[in-house]
Motif scaffolding. Sequence first.
Motif, PDB file in Angstrom:
ATOM      1  N   TYR A   1       5.213   2.896  -0.231  1.00 40.87           N
ATOM      2  CA  TYR A   1       5.317   4.360  -0.267  1.00 40.87           C
ATOM      3  C   TYR A   1       3.947   4.971  -0.547  1.00 40.87           C
ATOM      4  CZ  TYR A   1       8.308   8.503  -0.524  1.00 40.87           C
ATOM      5  OH  TYR A   1       8.945   9.684  -0.260  1.00 40.87           O
ATOM      6  N   LEU A   2       3.220   4.383  -1.493  1.00 40.21           N
ATOM      7  CA  LEU A   2       1.871   4.840  -1.826  1.00 40.21           C
ATOM      8  C   LEU A   2       0.943   4.764  -0.613  1.00 40.21           C
ATOM      9  CD1 LEU A   2      -0.430   5.568  -3.820  1.00 40.21           C
ATOM     10  CD2 LEU A   2      -0.476   3.171  -4.512  1.00 40.21           C
ATOM     11  N   LEU A   3       1.040   3.691   0.137  1.00 43.95           N
ATOM     12  CA  LEU A   3       0.198   3.522   1.321  1.00 43.95           C
ATOM     13  C   LEU A   3       0.511   4.579   2.376  1.00 43.95           C
ATOM     14  CD1 LEU A   3       0.310  -0.369   1.646  1.00 43.95           C
ATOM     15  CD2 LEU A   3      -1.636   1.004   0.904  1.00 43.95           C
TER      16      LEU A   3
ATOM     17  N   VAL B   1       3.000   2.546 -13.410  1.00 43.56           N
ATOM     18  CA  VAL B   1       2.891   3.201 -12.106  1.00 43.56           C
ATOM     19  C   VAL B   1       1.594   4.009 -12.029  1.00 43.56           C
ATOM     20  CG1 VAL B   1       3.922   4.942 -10.586  1.00 43.56           C
ATOM     21  CG2 VAL B   1       5.384   3.285 -11.757  1.00 43.56           C
ATOM     22  N   LEU B   2       1.279   4.728 -13.095  1.00 45.82           N
ATOM     23  CA  LEU B   2       0.045   5.538 -13.077  1.00 45.82           C
ATOM     24  C   LEU B   2      -1.199   4.657 -13.089  1.00 45.82           C
ATOM     25  CD1 LEU B   2       0.931   8.564 -15.397  1.00 45.82           C
ATOM     26  CD2 LEU B   2       1.042   8.391 -12.895  1.00 45.82           C
ATOM     27  N   ASP B   3      -1.138   3.494 -13.746  1.00 50.78           N
ATOM     28  CA  ASP B   3      -2.257   2.544 -13.683  1.00 50.78           C
ATOM     29  C   ASP B   3      -2.531   2.139 -12.239  1.00 50.78           C
ATOM     30  OD1 ASP B   3      -2.680   2.384 -16.448  1.00 50.78           O
ATOM     31  OD2 ASP B   3      -1.327   0.670 -16.689  1.00 50.78           O
ATOM     32  N   VAL B   4      -1.462   1.840 -11.507  1.00 50.57           N
ATOM     33  CA  VAL B   4      -1.606   1.403 -10.114  1.00 50.57           C
ATOM     34  C   VAL B   4      -2.192   2.528  -9.263  1.00 50.57           C
ATOM     35  CG1 VAL B   4      -0.361   0.640  -8.052  1.00 50.57           C
ATOM     36  CG2 VAL B   4       0.262  -0.274 -10.304  1.00 50.57           C
ATOM     37  N   ILE B   5      -1.707   3.735  -9.463  1.00 51.63           N
ATOM     38  CA  ILE B   5      -2.200   4.872  -8.675  1.00 51.63           C
ATOM     39  C   ILE B   5      -3.675   5.128  -8.958  1.00 51.63           C
ATOM     40  CG2 ILE B   5      -1.978   7.367  -8.337  1.00 51.63           C
ATOM     41  CD1 ILE B   5       1.060   6.957  -9.004  1.00 51.63           C
ATOM     42  N   LYS B   6      -4.066   5.097 -10.217  1.00 56.45           N
ATOM     43  CA  LYS B   6      -5.471   5.318 -10.569  1.00 56.45           C
ATOM     44  C   LYS B   6      -6.362   4.221  -9.986  1.00 56.45           C
ATOM     45  CE  LYS B   6      -4.330   7.760 -14.856  1.00 56.45           C
ATOM     46  NZ  LYS B   6      -4.245   7.653 -16.340  1.00 56.45           N
ATOM     47  N   ALA B   7      -5.900   2.976 -10.068  1.00 56.40           N
ATOM     48  CA  ALA B   7      -6.683   1.869  -9.503  1.00 56.40           C
ATOM     49  C   ALA B   7      -6.803   2.025  -7.995  1.00 56.40           C
ATOM     50  CB  ALA B   7      -6.024   0.533  -9.855  1.00 56.40           C
ATOM     51  N   PHE B   8      -5.721   2.432  -7.342  1.00 52.54           N
ATOM     52  CA  PHE B   8      -5.754   2.634  -5.893  1.00 52.54           C
ATOM     53  C   PHE B   8      -6.745   3.733  -5.522  1.00 52.54           C
ATOM     54  CE2 PHE B   8      -4.325   4.588  -1.948  1.00 52.54           C
ATOM     55  CZ  PHE B   8      -4.148   3.482  -1.132  1.00 52.54           C
ATOM     56  N   GLU B   9      -6.726   4.834  -6.248  1.00 55.01           N
ATOM     57  CA  GLU B   9      -7.658   5.929  -5.969  1.00 55.01           C
ATOM     58  C   GLU B   9      -9.102   5.468  -6.145  1.00 55.01           C
ATOM     59  OE1 GLU B   9      -4.974   9.861  -7.104  1.00 55.01           O
ATOM     60  OE2 GLU B   9      -6.200   8.907  -8.658  1.00 55.01           O
ATOM     61  N   LYS B  10      -9.347   4.622  -7.143  1.00 56.29           N
ATOM     62  CA  LYS B  10     -10.700   4.116  -7.382  1.00 56.29           C
ATOM     63  C   LYS B  10     -11.142   3.176  -6.263  1.00 56.29           C
ATOM     64  CE  LYS B  10     -13.515   1.703 -10.841  1.00 56.29           C
ATOM     65  NZ  LYS B  10     -13.507   1.053 -12.181  1.00 56.29           N
ATOM     66  N   VAL B  11     -10.240   2.309  -5.823  1.00 57.45           N
ATOM     67  CA  VAL B  11     -10.578   1.327  -4.789  1.00 57.45           C
ATOM     68  C   VAL B  11     -10.809   1.990  -3.438  1.00 57.45           C
ATOM     69  CG1 VAL B  11      -9.611  -0.565  -3.421  1.00 57.45           C
ATOM     70  CG2 VAL B  11      -9.466  -0.642  -5.905  1.00 57.45           C
ATOM     71  N   THR B  12      -9.998   2.999  -3.113  1.00 53.37           N
ATOM     72  CA  THR B  12     -10.012   3.574  -1.766  1.00 53.37           C
ATOM     73  C   THR B  12     -10.741   4.907  -1.659  1.00 53.37           C
ATOM     74  OG1 THR B  12      -7.928   4.780  -2.090  1.00 53.37           O
ATOM     75  CG2 THR B  12      -7.786   2.483  -1.320  1.00 53.37           C
ATOM     76  N   GLY B  13     -10.882   5.603  -2.767  1.00 54.97           N
ATOM     77  CA  GLY B  13     -11.449   6.947  -2.723  1.00 54.97           C
ATOM     78  C   GLY B  13     -10.486   8.004  -2.228  1.00 54.97           C
ATOM     79  N   VAL B  14      -9.210   7.648  -2.097  1.00 58.07           N
ATOM     80  CA  VAL B  14      -8.188   8.569  -1.607  1.00 58.07           C
ATOM     81  C   VAL B  14      -7.401   9.116  -2.796  1.00 58.07           C
ATOM     82  CG1 VAL B  14      -6.144   8.820  -0.162  1.00 58.07           C
ATOM     83  CG2 VAL B  14      -7.991   7.292   0.550  1.00 58.07           C
TER      84      VAL B  14
END
Length: 341
Positions: free
Chosen positions: A202-204, A268-281
């Motif tokens: 869903y995040l993707l 869940v928020l840890d995952v979202i923050k890590a994703f934003e850091k990795v992708t810049g999105v």
Amino acid sequence: MILITGGAGYIGAHVALECMVRGEEVLIVDNLCNSHRSAIDRISTLAGKRPGFIYGDVRNRRLLDTLLRDYPIDAVVHCAGLKAVGESVREPLRYYDTNVGGSVVLCQAMAQAGVFRLVFSSSATVYGDCTRMPINEACATGQPTNPYGMSKLMCENVMKSVASSDPRWSIGLLRYFNPIGAHASGLLGEAPTSTPNNLLPYLLQVASGERQALSVYGNDYPTPDGTGVRDYIHVVDLALGHIRALEALRERRGVSIWNLGTGRGYSVLDVIKAFEKVTGVQIPLNFEARRPGDIACCWADPKKSIDELDWQARYSLERMLADAWRWQCNQREQEVVRQAN
């Protein structure tokens, strides 16, 4: 030869690939209810050879009898099944029919054919709302909080019963935590055929613009940030756990149980923050009520798998997210090309 049920699905396809790159002959049976035939082509590209593929349902006893008679199968990895917690609450009979019914038919066919080595894709949901963290294999399975988890526990009990009735069985129950990620090539990953029920797909889709915002179900759990905490494991690490289990079952009889997780929980928020850091999105969020059947925390104690299988998860959360994003971007690029043509 290894028979992989559900081998065109997310986890089954990665298991098939890891088996094949190690020289194993693989036969996949899948009804494609939540997977794509293109996964077989992707496995073939990455492995350099094509797995056998049969379109069919694991509940079809006549089909299984034919496969086990006509192919030199000496082990089965049983990945076929439905897997969404929320959906199972809405459609419990479908989950019991598919997951439990399919497992019963498979064990019947295997016993008839004299094939007794089986690795089963179980789930950490069998532990229910366990108050003890991390969870090890000695924790009581108790009462799962949703029909999906209950169906997996029922399957485990079926397999324990057949192993008790016949000493020739060698069964590994692999209790997965939360598989995410994709093959490093970007060619193989999770491709749900309908609305995703799990966080990462869903995040993707939100990150790639297919959906407007990510729904976060529950921000009032008794966790540091109020969102659910889970043990996320790279799908390739998970697939390698199946390889080690298959090897171990050559020397073991009866039922063996192993947790497959990293031993660390992320919210869940840890995952979202890590994703934003990795992708810049940046990911827009909608906070919603808790979903029925969800629990606050769940992460593994993987010590038994480390000791008995010589297996340990290797990949970081950042690597899982980077690989998943590479897969998603590759999928979007291919879709653009298809539309242009």
